[in-house]
Scaffold this active site. Structure first.
Site, PDB file in Angstrom:
ATOM      1  CD  GLU A  49      -3.070  -0.488  -0.004  1.00 21.49           C
ATOM      2  OE1 GLU A  49      -3.028   0.652  -0.489  1.00 21.49           O
ATOM      3  OE2 GLU A  49      -3.850  -1.351  -0.421  1.00 21.49           O
ATOM      4  CB  ILE A  95     -18.249   4.017   1.189  1.00 32.11           C
ATOM      5  CG1 ILE A  95     -18.727   5.121   0.228  1.00 32.11           C
ATOM      6  CG2 ILE A  95     -18.377   4.479   2.647  1.00 32.11           C
ATOM      7  CD1 ILE A  95     -18.022   6.460   0.336  1.00 32.11           C
ATOM      8  CE1 TYR A 141     -20.970   4.215  -9.281  1.00 38.09           C
ATOM      9  CE2 TYR A 141     -21.148   2.024 -10.205  1.00 38.09           C
ATOM     10  CZ  TYR A 141     -20.539   2.905  -9.340  1.00 38.09           C
ATOM     11  OH  TYR A 141     -19.508   2.479  -8.552  1.00 38.09           O
TER      12      TYR A 141
HETATM   13  C1  LIG Z   1     -21.512   1.585  -3.875  1.00 39.07           C
HETATM   14  C2  LIG Z   1     -21.103   2.665  -2.874  1.00 39.07           C
HETATM   15  C3  LIG Z   1     -19.925   3.460  -3.409  1.00 39.07           C
HETATM   16  C4  LIG Z   1     -22.299   3.627  -2.684  1.00 39.07           C
HETATM   17  O1  LIG Z   1     -21.980   4.591  -1.724  1.00 39.07           O
HETATM   18  P1  LIG Z   1     -22.958   4.812  -0.491  1.00 39.07           P
HETATM   19  O2  LIG Z   1     -22.434   5.959   0.281  1.00 39.07           O
HETATM   20  O3  LIG Z   1     -23.092   3.528   0.245  1.00 39.07           O
HETATM   21  O4  LIG Z   1     -24.328   5.136  -1.219  1.00 39.07           O
HETATM   22  P2  LIG Z   1     -25.273   6.405  -0.986  1.00 39.07           P
HETATM   23  O5  LIG Z   1     -25.729   6.426   0.430  1.00 39.07           O
HETATM   24  O6  LIG Z   1     -24.590   7.620  -1.509  1.00 39.07           O
HETATM   25  O7  LIG Z   1     -26.508   6.009  -1.894  1.00 39.07           O
HETATM   26  C5  LIG Z   1     -26.544   6.429  -3.207  1.00 39.07           C
HETATM   27  C6  LIG Z   1     -27.682   5.721  -3.929  1.00 39.07           C
HETATM   28  O8  LIG Z   1     -27.481   4.310  -3.896  1.00 39.07           O
HETATM   29  C7  LIG Z   1     -28.754   3.685  -3.873  1.00 39.07           C
HETATM   30  N1  LIG Z   1     -28.813   2.792  -2.719  1.00 39.07           N
HETATM   31  C8  LIG Z   1     -28.392   3.036  -1.466  1.00 39.07           C
HETATM   32  N2  LIG Z   1     -28.566   1.921  -0.725  1.00 39.07           N
HETATM   33  C9  LIG Z   1     -29.099   0.992  -1.537  1.00 39.07           C
HETATM   34  C10 LIG Z   1     -29.491  -0.350  -1.375  1.00 39.07           C
HETATM   35  N3  LIG Z   1     -29.333  -0.967  -0.181  1.00 39.07           N
HETATM   36  N4  LIG Z   1     -29.991  -1.030  -2.443  1.00 39.07           N
HETATM   37  C11 LIG Z   1     -30.128  -0.414  -3.653  1.00 39.07           C
HETATM   38  N5  LIG Z   1     -29.766   0.866  -3.860  1.00 39.07           N
HETATM   39  C12 LIG Z   1     -29.259   1.549  -2.808  1.00 39.07           C
HETATM   40  C13 LIG Z   1     -29.776   4.735  -3.846  1.00 39.07           C
HETATM   41  O9  LIG Z   1     -30.157   4.953  -5.189  1.00 39.07           O
HETATM   42  C14 LIG Z   1     -29.048   5.926  -3.320  1.00 39.07           C
HETATM   43  O10 LIG Z   1     -29.556   7.123  -3.810  1.00 39.07           O
HETATM   44  P3  LIG Z   1     -30.650   7.941  -2.943  1.00 39.07           P
HETATM   45  O11 LIG Z   1     -30.069   8.138  -1.591  1.00 39.07           O
HETATM   46  O12 LIG Z   1     -30.809   9.223  -3.714  1.00 39.07           O
HETATM   47  O13 LIG Z   1     -31.874   7.095  -2.908  1.00 39.07           O
HETATM   48  C15 LIG Z   1     -20.719   2.054  -1.489  1.00 39.07           C
HETATM   49  O14 LIG Z   1     -21.837   1.432  -0.913  1.00 39.07           O
HETATM   50  C16 LIG Z   1     -19.559   1.064  -1.566  1.00 39.07           C
HETATM   51  O15 LIG Z   1     -18.426   1.474  -1.521  1.00 39.07           O
HETATM   52  N6  LIG Z   1     -19.863  -0.244  -1.660  1.00 39.07           N
HETATM   53  C17 LIG Z   1     -18.811  -1.284  -1.665  1.00 39.07           C
HETATM   54  C18 LIG Z   1     -17.794  -1.148  -2.792  1.00 39.07           C
HETATM   55  C19 LIG Z   1     -18.465  -0.930  -4.126  1.00 39.07           C
HETATM   56  O16 LIG Z   1     -19.472  -1.546  -4.449  1.00 39.07           O
HETATM   57  N7  LIG Z   1     -17.865  -0.051  -4.940  1.00 39.07           N
HETATM   58  C20 LIG Z   1     -18.351   0.207  -6.293  1.00 39.07           C
HETATM   59  C21 LIG Z   1     -17.859  -0.823  -7.234  1.00 39.07           C
HETATM   60  S1  LIG Z   1     -18.501  -0.588  -8.880  1.00 39.07           S
END
Ligand SMILES: CC(C)(COP(=O)(O)OP(=O)(O)OC[C@H]1O[C@@H](n2cnc3c(N)ncnc32)[C@H](O)[C@@H]1OP(=O)(O)O)[C@@H](O)C(=O)NCCC(=O)NCCS
Length: 180
Positions: A49, A95, A141
């Site tokens: 890292e 995250i 997305y």
């Molecule tokens: C995917 C990730 C980046 C999203 O970030 P997050 O802070 O958790 O998500 P947010 O709270 O900003 O939510 C954004 C949107 O996601 C969707 N969302 C949130 N939780 C959800 C769930 N449990 N199921 C489906 N959609 C969901 C909603 O559309 C939400 O938008 P809204 O608040 O306007 O309704 C995060 O959860 C993460 O890092 N996950 C693990 C690693 C990963 O998957 N990275 C991306 C690889 S492509």
């Protein structure tokens, strides 16, 4: 911990990584709950890292740490890997602190990075890849205006199975419409 702010949001800010972020990045990239959503399959030691952090930012790669404003805690990271000839970049985000997911921080970080990519770097298109089983990321997305451009069947081996993968893209002009 660094106090630098590179991109400033309402609840989060993005800053460049420092060497002492290595252990937290290692924690996230090794965590099975994070790893299952990203392409990484191999262990990351502190040494690896640190070496990655030393060379990670360049004109081809912008890598930023996502920090919660009120605690200044590092909660994730994101990057864009730039192809200047085509003014296109591949985006990745995590995250990494699970208890900080679903609070809107991922969305806010995406908005900051997309604004920066289009308004400051003058990029023309952002693309990303996402596993079909990652419903949360897909929904995020789509909300931001990304469109599905490709679908790869049984493309990537994860958790003992070949998984389908979606390729998405967001053009600068579509982003301007979304962010108006
Ligand atoms: C995917 C990730 C980046 C999203 O970030 P997050 O802070 O958790 O998500 P947010 O709270 O900003 O939510 C954004 C949107 O996601 C969707 N969302 C949130 N939780 C959800 C769930 N449990 N199921 C489906 N959609 C969901 C909603 O559309 C939400 O938008 P809204 O608040 O306007 O309704 C995060 O959860 C993460 O890092 N996950 C693990 C690693 C990963 O998957 N990275 C991306 C690889 S492509």
């Amino acid at each position: 911990m660094s106090d630098t702010v590179f991109l400033n949001g309402k609840n989060i800010y993005l800053r460049p990584p420092e060497l002492n972020d290595a252990s937290i990045f290692g924690k996230w990239f090794n965590d099975p709950e994070i790893r299952k959503y990203i392409s990484n399959r191999f262990p990351y030691s502190l040494f690896i890292e640190e070496e990655l952090i030393k060379n990670i930012n360049s004109e081809k790669n912008v890598f930023l740490v996502i920090c919660e404003k009120k605690s200044k805690k590092a909660i994730g990271n994101m990057s864009i890997n730039i192809n200047w000839v085509n003014r296109r970049a591949m985006l990745g985000i995590i995250i990494g602190e699970i208890e900080f997911q679903n609070k809107g921080y991922g969305k806010e970080a995406m908005v900051l990075m997309l604004d920066y990519a289009f308004s400051e770097l003058n990029l023309h298109k952002i693309v990303l890849e996402v596993y079909d089983f990652n419903k949360k990321a897909l929904s995020l997305y789509k909300k931001l205006g990304f469109k599905r451009e490709g679908h790869f069947k049984k493309h990537s081996f994860k958790e003992g199975k070949y998984m389908d993968l979606t390729y998405m893209g967001l053009l600068e002009k579509e982003w301007q419409k979304y962010s108006e």
